[in-house]
Design a protein around this motif. Structure first.
Motif, PDB file in Angstrom:
ATOM      1  N   GLU A  15      -2.912  15.304  10.437  1.00  0.00           N
ATOM      2  CA  GLU A  15      -4.062  16.323  10.360  1.00  0.00           C
ATOM      3  C   GLU A  15      -4.125  17.262  10.608  1.00  0.00           C
ATOM      4  OE1 GLU A  15      -8.398  15.191   8.189  1.00  0.00           O
ATOM      5  OE2 GLU A  15      -7.535  13.469   9.447  1.00  0.00           O
ATOM      6  N   HIS A  16      -5.021  17.340  12.565  1.00  0.00           N
ATOM      7  CA  HIS A  16      -4.560  18.413  12.901  1.00  0.00           C
ATOM      8  C   HIS A  16      -4.181  19.950  12.650  1.00  0.00           C
ATOM      9  CE1 HIS A  16      -7.090  20.549  16.955  1.00  0.00           C
ATOM     10  NE2 HIS A  16      -5.810  19.829  17.540  1.00  0.00           N
ATOM     11  N   THR A  17      -2.662  19.196  12.727  1.00  0.00           N
ATOM     12  CA  THR A  17      -2.105  20.488  12.709  1.00  0.00           C
ATOM     13  C   THR A  17      -1.868  20.631  11.272  1.00  0.00           C
ATOM     14  OG1 THR A  17      -0.058  18.899  12.350  1.00  0.00           O
ATOM     15  CG2 THR A  17      -0.588  20.014  14.509  1.00  0.00           C
TER      16      THR A  17
ATOM     17  N   GLU B 148      -3.452  16.294   1.412  1.00  0.00           N
ATOM     18  CA  GLU B 148      -2.506  17.225   1.274  1.00  0.00           C
ATOM     19  C   GLU B 148      -2.179  17.505   2.141  1.00  0.00           C
ATOM     20  OE1 GLU B 148      -2.898  22.070   0.686  1.00  0.00           O
ATOM     21  OE2 GLU B 148      -4.471  21.237   0.558  1.00  0.00           O
ATOM     22  N   PHE B 149      -2.420  16.666   3.600  1.00  0.00           N
ATOM     23  CA  PHE B 149      -1.623  16.896   4.867  1.00  0.00           C
ATOM     24  C   PHE B 149      -0.825  16.452   4.941  1.00  0.00           C
ATOM     25  CE2 PHE B 149      -5.126  14.767   6.003  1.00  0.00           C
ATOM     26  CZ  PHE B 149      -4.837  13.382   6.631  1.00  0.00           C
ATOM     27  N   LEU B 150      -0.870  14.985   4.459  1.00  0.00           N
ATOM     28  CA  LEU B 150       0.300  13.933   4.328  1.00  0.00           C
ATOM     29  C   LEU B 150       1.688  13.971   3.340  1.00  0.00           C
ATOM     30  CD1 LEU B 150      -1.590  11.021   5.105  1.00  0.00           C
ATOM     31  CD2 LEU B 150       0.031  12.756   6.824  1.00  0.00           C
ATOM     32  N   ARG B 151       1.400  15.467   2.173  1.00  0.00           N
ATOM     33  CA  ARG B 151       2.530  15.286   1.286  1.00  0.00           C
ATOM     34  C   ARG B 151       3.666  16.267   1.602  1.00  0.00           C
ATOM     35  NH1 ARG B 151      -1.415  18.557  -2.862  1.00  0.00           N
ATOM     36  NH2 ARG B 151      -3.285  16.165  -2.841  1.00  0.00           N
TER      37      ARG B 151
ATOM     38  N   LEU C 274       1.187  -1.417  -0.232  1.00  0.00           N
ATOM     39  CA  LEU C 274       0.005   0.269   0.211  1.00  0.00           C
ATOM     40  C   LEU C 274       0.307   1.418   0.296  1.00  0.00           C
ATOM     41  CD1 LEU C 274      -2.465  -1.707   2.512  1.00  0.00           C
ATOM     42  CD2 LEU C 274      -3.122  -0.662   0.141  1.00  0.00           C
ATOM     43  N   PRO C 275       0.730   2.656  -0.837  1.00  0.00           N
ATOM     44  CA  PRO C 275       1.349   3.885  -0.200  1.00  0.00           C
ATOM     45  C   PRO C 275       0.814   4.171   1.043  1.00  0.00           C
ATOM     46  CG  PRO C 275      -0.456   3.711  -2.308  1.00  0.00           C
ATOM     47  CD  PRO C 275      -0.969   2.141  -1.580  1.00  0.00           C
ATOM     48  N   TYR C 276       1.668   4.596   1.154  1.00  0.00           N
ATOM     49  CA  TYR C 276       2.023   5.529   3.271  1.00  0.00           C
ATOM     50  C   TYR C 276       1.259   5.769   3.556  1.00  0.00           C
ATOM     51  CZ  TYR C 276       3.392  10.191   2.486  1.00  0.00           C
ATOM     52  OH  TYR C 276       3.219  11.396   1.362  1.00  0.00           O
ATOM     53  N   TRP C 277       0.186   6.316   2.839  1.00  0.00           N
ATOM     54  CA  TRP C 277      -1.353   7.117   3.756  1.00  0.00           C
ATOM     55  C   TRP C 277      -2.281   6.273   3.051  1.00  0.00           C
ATOM     56  CZ3 TRP C 277       0.851   8.124  -1.592  1.00  0.00           C
ATOM     57  CH2 TRP C 277       0.460   7.606  -2.937  1.00  0.00           C
ATOM     58  N   GLN C 278      -2.121   4.788   2.748  1.00  0.00           N
ATOM     59  CA  GLN C 278      -3.229   4.110   3.209  1.00  0.00           C
ATOM     60  C   GLN C 278      -3.299   2.926   3.931  1.00  0.00           C
ATOM     61  OE1 GLN C 278      -4.077   2.286  -1.046  1.00  0.00           O
ATOM     62  NE2 GLN C 278      -5.073   4.219  -1.824  1.00  0.00           N
TER      63      GLN C 278
ATOM     64  N   VAL D 261       7.207   8.942   6.747  1.00  0.00           N
ATOM     65  CA  VAL D 261       6.693   8.946   6.011  1.00  0.00           C
ATOM     66  C   VAL D 261       6.633   7.469   6.354  1.00  0.00           C
ATOM     67  CG1 VAL D 261       6.756   7.776   4.139  1.00  0.00           C
ATOM     68  CG2 VAL D 261       7.163   9.684   3.743  1.00  0.00           C
ATOM     69  N   GLY D 262       8.326   6.909   6.989  1.00  0.00           N
ATOM     70  CA  GLY D 262       8.201   5.699   7.903  1.00  0.00           C
ATOM     71  C   GLY D 262       7.342   4.877   8.564  1.00  0.00           C
ATOM     72  N   ILE D 263       7.110   6.273   9.254  1.00  0.00           N
ATOM     73  CA  ILE D 263       5.813   5.558  10.508  1.00  0.00           C
ATOM     74  C   ILE D 263       4.672   5.472  10.302  1.00  0.00           C
ATOM     75  CG2 ILE D 263       4.865   7.067  12.527  1.00  0.00           C
ATOM     76  CD1 ILE D 263       8.174   7.999  13.248  1.00  0.00           C
TER      77      ILE D 263
END
Length: 221
Positions: free
Chosen positions: A77-79, A25-28, A7-11, A35-37
């Motif tokens: 996402e919150h920040t 956008e918040f994960l770019r 899976l891509p990291y954001w999924q 990214v690893g976490i």
């Protein structure tokens, strides 16, 4: 279906029905560390024990602290939303968490007056044993740093030690609390002075008293 590792990291850690083809956008533009976490399944994450937390602080390896992957996602996402809605994380902290007016100006010397200090929960704690309470002590005054090392001066460290022992040591055994101040590069809020206190399995009534009933953002969103 592919495995979670494909899976891509954001999924990762996202229910299949909620996954997006494009990275939110918040994960770019994340660091390689983040990214690893984010790309690690929660099930593969091991929370740090109290002994491990003590070791990280004692050895000044503060960059070793991690959040649970899904918690880091929520934090980012919150920040991101705070910057969109308030202009900056600092503005949110000042207006909604601390309720201090800018510019922040102390009325007394360091740790002299109670209203120059505020103790709150860390809004987004690290991935540590759930019995560990993570607080942030915000101050209206500067905590002096060595201009060369950017570490605290001996005088500032002694002042914090005295405050922590007075405030927490009277209610918590000495081997069950520690404090640290993040390196400047690790601070999420640069413009308001603060340091961190962690306590192992303290009395919840004491925490409620010391924080004046504060509730961290991670429990509200």
């Amino acid at each position: 279906m592919g495995s979670v590792n494909t899976l891509p990291y954001w999924q990762v850690n996202v229910p299949e029905s909620e996954r997006t083809e494009e990275c939110p956008e918040f994960l770019r533009a994340l660091s390689a560390k983040d990214v690893g976490i984010i790309g690690t399944p929660d099930a593969a994450y091991q929370a740090a024990t109290w002994a491990e937390v003590q070791g990280i602080v004692a050895e000044n390896r503060l960059g070793a602290f991690r959040r649970v992957p899904s918690d880091l996602r929520r934090y980012l996402e919150h920040t991101w939303a705070l910057k969109r809605d308030y202009g900056s994380v600092m503005d949110f902290v000042l207006t909604r968490r601390l309720r201090w007016d800018a510019p922040v100006t102390p009325r007394g010397a360091p740790f002299e007056l109670d209203d120059d200090v505020k103790i709150l929960w860390n809004d987004w704690p690290y991935g540590i044993d759930t019995r560990i309470v993570h607080l942030v002590v915000w101050t209206k005054f500067e905590l002096a740093e060595d201009p060369v090392t950017t570490d605290l001066t001996d005088e500032a460290r002694a002042a914090i030690d005295g405050y922590v022992q007075k405030t927490f040591g009277s209610r918590v055994p000495r081997d069950r609390y520690i404090w640290f101040k993040n390196w400047r590069s690790l601070k999420s809020v640069q413009a308001v002075e603060h340091f961190h206190v962690m306590l192992f399995d303290p009395d919840p009534k004491f925490i409620d008293e010391i924080t004046n009933g504060d509730v961290p953002s991670c429990r509200k969103v």
